[in-house]
Design an enzyme around this catalytic site. Structure first.
Site, PDB file in Angstrom:
ATOM      1  CG  ASP A 478       1.836   6.018   2.622  1.00 51.80           C
ATOM      2  OD1 ASP A 478       1.968   7.210   2.578  1.00 51.80           O
ATOM      3  OD2 ASP A 478       2.770   5.229   2.079  1.00 51.80           O
ATOM      4  CG  ASP A 548       8.928   7.849   0.291  1.00 58.22           C
ATOM      5  OD1 ASP A 548       8.585   7.313   1.249  1.00 58.22           O
ATOM      6  OD2 ASP A 548       8.199   8.030  -0.606  1.00 58.22           O
TER       7      ASP A 548
END
Ligand code: GLA
Length: 730
Positions: A478, A548
């Site tokens: 990430d 997301d």
């Protein structure tokens, strides 16, 4: 032959399947762009350059040299000698002057495609897949050589470009701009299509006609970004999904970029793409080399759909690498939306245990397992196990999960450091910062200076310890913030502006080491959702978390926009719980499955807490995914609906390469009363073959009828309902 040289015209012709690209050396060694479009016979196209019109070439009429410089369609324009349109290359020489001038020196043509030093790039699997042309240009006063590299793929309408600059003189030179590509179009009648966005709303398609002057998208955030993707298509005004000429450009790079079209005084368009030159400088000492990243250029004579499918084929075969490249990916369950930071090893095990009974194959432990991380305000950089949450340690959990017959995956954010961390307390100077200024926080974290090898080595050392301590088979890498105060404590003053690019090179270096040392690990990239969904990242990880926002209806747009140039098989997509955490919408479990099936597929929910009905649906949903995954991964993708234009419904297809079967997916976004069924024309089938839909084998229709007349899609009651149809050739 993909690349030919015509000695008398001094022209080079690159043929890539049905596309050709012509450039040629003109008066005094200038390099001009002659043509990019549909394949042509071997004509001499010099007339297209209008060298017989005023202003004539300098050798004919030197008094108008500056006008000549401002009108020739330069292949790689430089700054400062009369070409006032956008330039691709600029320097500061030893005297501080900016003018430079590149002239043809030599060229070579060879089979295959070279790798780019330290950078991701497309490649050939066998040398006969492509041919490469290298043209060496020189600026004698500055002592520079610039090699323009072009590769034409034999079976794809793809030409790639990059540039390598070498200091062959005796003095330092500062590079202030090194773009990777410049293409001239002899028209201004083009639309520009770009992908803008934001967190949880990535890759929104925007299309507008070009106007005089400059129009661009860019990033100065240190990553390719949510806000603008490094992709642009230029197309005819009339071009749509299935017809019209389109030119797609995509940057194989993950940092600052620019993509710009400029309509100039004579109604021509100059398009450029490269590393953003804002705040860019690179000191090139004698003997040193600078490599500009690759631009992929795709030509389509049949609309945006064909352009996208060409990108998809190229990226699936010639960009994505490693053991997972052509494999079905394990069906995973990720605990982020299930627990956020609030979990223990026991809780993760319970999720895994329940998931394993339903046929889910891998448990992925997301953020919060390291340091003392209970929220996003600590511990990045402390890549050791948080014993309080992970009672018994990581290995014990992984072993237990493995004993269920499941694989185990783990989240890292290797580029970051929290102010509250052992790493930051020991090495505060390792964060990117400007001496004497406060550091700007974003998501409570700072960015590590990845231009420094000792920083990368240290982080990697910690990661290795974890990876070697347990059977970890997947990593989610990430990157949750953008760069500020971009300066390094390790670079000298005259190299400070190199940090933007050196940072990206450092990230690539570490990803390269990771994927080389752990070839079995499946790497998924992520950046606050999809802020680094770019071709650079696809070279290291065969899949990228798309957004997301996991809401099935929002995903229709996000995945549609992403498919402009990235293959569906690389899009991280999960079934999550409802009401959806991002938008509060409740959609049927079946629809969530159908939408996630377009991508890598998995679950992101607490499977121990969802309704029994949803839980019971999972095995059949997995069976459906398995049935169609080969088609999704290897077939041709056709967009049919377009939620950006009509948000009542969406539809798309995957058709096998041999056209023997096709999956049609439909989502009724809003249900309406008293409407007849919707007539939808299928795409990509063999018009002469006959097909039946699996649930009605007795009805046989020709591909021609299915595509020209279409099928009636209806019978869905309610919002957010979906259906899939499987067509099989008789
Ligand atoms: C980012 C990712 C999410 C999740 C969180 C964890 O936002 O996109 O999927 O991993 O970080 O902090």
């Amino acid at each position: 032959m993909s690349v030919t040289y015509n000695e008398s015209a001094r022209s080079f012709k690159l043929t890539a399947k049905d596309t050709c690209y012509v450039l040629q050396v003109v008066s005094e060694g200038y390099l001009a762009h002659t043509y990019f479009g549909k394949a042509l016979p071997d004509d001499d196209l010099t007339y297209l350059l209008r060298l017989d019109e005023n202003p004539f070439t300098p050798e004919t009429n030197d008094r108008d040299r500056a006008s000549f410089m401002d009108t020739l369609p330069f292949e790689y324009p430089t700054y400062g000698l009369g070409d006032y349109r956008e330039h691709a290359f600029a320097i500061r020489d030893k005297n501080g002057a900016a003018a430079c001038d590149l002239r043809y020196k030599s060229h070579r043509i060879y089979d295959g495609k070279p790798a780019l030093d330290g950078l991701p790039a497309t490649f050939t699997n066998t040398p006969d897949e492509a041919q490469t042309l290298e043209i060496v240009m020189e600026d004698k006063p500055a002592g520079l050589e610039v090699t323009l590299i072009y590769t034409a793929f034999t079976d794809l309408d793809v030409i790639t470009r990059s540039a390598v600059v070498k200091n062959v003189g005796g003095d330092d030179v500062k590079l202030t701009r090194v773009y990777s590509a410049c293409v001239e179009f002899d028209t201004e009648k083009l639309d520009m299509i770009t992908l803008w966005g934001s967190w949880a709303r990535e890759r929104v398609i925007e299309r507008s006609p070009l106007h005089h002057g400059k129009q661009s998208v860019d990033s100065m955030r240190g990553e390719s970004s949510h806000q603008n993707n490094p992709f642009t298509a230029l197309c005819e005004h009339k071009a749509d999904e299935d017809s019209g000429e389109c030119f797609g450009f995509n940057f194989v790079y993950s940092g600052n970029f620019i993509s710009q079209a400029e309509v100039t005084q004579h109604k021509k368009t100059r398009y450029v793409m490269g590393i953003n030159s804002a705040d860019f400088e690179w000191l090139l000492e004698p003997g040193e080399v600078f490599t500009a990243p690759e631009v992929v250029m795709v030509h389509s004579d049949s609309g945006l759909g064909k352009m996208s499918r060409t990108f998809h084929d190229l990226y699936r075969n010639n960009l994505i690498r490693g053991e997972w490249k052509d494999k079905r990916r394990p069906i995973l369950i990720n605990n982020w939306e299930a627990t956020y930071f609030n979990f223990t090893a026991e809780k993760i095990y319970q999720i895994a245990e329940q998931a394993s009974k339903l046929g889910i194959e891998m448990m992925v432990l997301d953020d919060g397992w390291f340091g003392h991380r209970d929220s996003d305000n600590s511990s990045l950089g402390d890549w050791f196990v948080y014993e309080k949450k992970m009672e018994g340690g990581l290995k014990a959990l992984v072993d237990r999960v493995n004993a269920l017959g499941m694989k185990f995956g783990l989240w890292f954010e290797p580029e970051m450091v929290s102010p509250d961390s052992e790493l930051y307390r020991a090495h505060p100077d390792w964060a990117i910062q400007v001496k004497g200024r406060p550091l700007t926080l974003c998501r409570e974290q700072y960015v590590l200076d990845y231009s420094r090898k000792e920083v990368r080595d240290y982080v990697y050392g910690m990661m290795r310890k974890i990876l070697d301590s347990a059977n970890i088979e997947y990593i989610k890498w990430d990157m949750n913030r953008q760069l500020t105060e971009v300066a390094s404590n390790a670079l000298p003053e005259n190299r400070q502006r190199e940090l933007w690019h050196r940072y990206v090179l450092g990230v690539y270096d570490l990803m390269n080491r990771l994927t080389t040392d752990y070839p079995h690990i499946l790497l998924e990239n992520c950046s606050g959702g999809g802020a680094r969904f770019d071709a650079g990242m696809l070279y290291y990880s065969p899949q990228i978390w798309c957004s997301d926002d996991t809401d099935a209806i929002e995903r229709l747009k996000i995945q549609h926009g992403t498919s402009m140039c990235y293959p569906c098989s690389a899009m991280g997509a999960h079934v999550s719980d409802c009401p959806n955490h991002s938008v509060g919408r409740s959609t049927p479990f079946e629809t969530r499955g159908h939408v996630a099936m377009v991508g890598t597929f998995g679950y992101e929910l607490d499977v121990t807490r969802i309704s029994q009905e949803d839980r019971d649906a999972i095995p059949a949903q997995i069976a459906e995914f398995n049935k169609y995954n080969t088609l999704v991964r290897t077939g041709d993708h056709y967009r049919i609906g377009n939620m950006f234009e009509d948000n009542l419904w969406d539809a798309w297809m995957f058709v096998s390469k041999d056209r023997s079967e096709a999956l049609f997916e439909f989502v009724q976004v809003i249900g309406r009363a008293n409407e007849r069924s919707r007539r939808i024309k299928l795409k990509g089938l063999d018009p002469e073959a006959y097909y039946f839909e699996e649930s009605k084998p007795e009805v046989k229709l020709s591909g021609a009828a299915l595509m020209e007349c279409g099928i009636n899609v209806g019978g869905l009651w309610g919002d957010y309902k979906s259906k899939i149809l499987h067509f099989v050739r008789v």
